[in-house]
Design an enzyme around this catalytic site. Structure first.
Site: not given
Length: 175
Positions: A37-38, A64, A96, A115, A119, A138, A140
């Site tokens: 499993r990675e 992104r 933000e 999967g 997170e 800095e 962003e």
């Protein structure tokens, strides 16, 4: 045993970065066979649905890199080590957008991609907003925008808002 749980055997660290770590774990499957499993280990994050007095919603537009696109999203950011998600939500909102929330309410927490990653994103609603000063990180580059609920619904329907945490956060906030 439930017939579904996999048993950890060993782990091999592949990569340790600033935002995430990648490991390749060996597990024993419910049928006794072994598999790999990675797994991407992530410190977690928050995302905030900021609603102004007039009912408009504050979104951020940013590039992104992993997908090579500019997305329109609710403000969000990574948890610092040992940081409380409520405090992180307030911090990220101010960094933000420049807004400070008088009221912040946790809506839910979600697994983004179970999967391959652990997170968790904590979703919040921010109300009673006061404008202060935008102070992004800095590295962003963000454009702050506000939209009516009807415009946001149309943009989701038309495929102009495609970020999953944004769509779910808006849904949870009653869009």
């Amino acid at each position: 045993m439930d017939g579904l749980t996999e048993k950890f055997i060993r782990s091999n660290s592949i990569f340790n970065g600033k935002i995430l770590n990648l490991v390749c774990d060996t597990v024993q499957l419910p049928n006794g066979k072994e598999a790999t499993r990675e797994v991407v280990h992530h410190p977690g994050a928050v995302a905030v649905v900021p609603i102004l007095e007039d009912g408009c919603i504050v979104l951020v537009r940013q590039y992104r890199y992993p997908i090579g696109k500019i997305l329109l999203e609710i403000p969000a950011g990574k948890l610092e080590p040992e940081e409380d998600p409520d405090e992180c939500a307030r911090r990220e909102l101010k960094e933000e957008t420049g807004y400070i929330a008088g009221t912040i309410k946790k809506l839910t927490a979600i697994y983004t991609t179970p999967g391959f990653s652990n997170e968790v994103i904590h979703l919040y609603l921010a109300l009673n907003m006061k404008l202060a000063e935008v102070c992004p990180d800095e590295d962003e580059f963000i454009k702050v925008e506000t939209y009516s609920r009807s415009k946001i619904k149309a943009m989701i329907h038309d495929g102009l808002i495609t970020d999953a945490k944004t769509i779910l956060g808006l849904l949870m906030a009653g869009l």
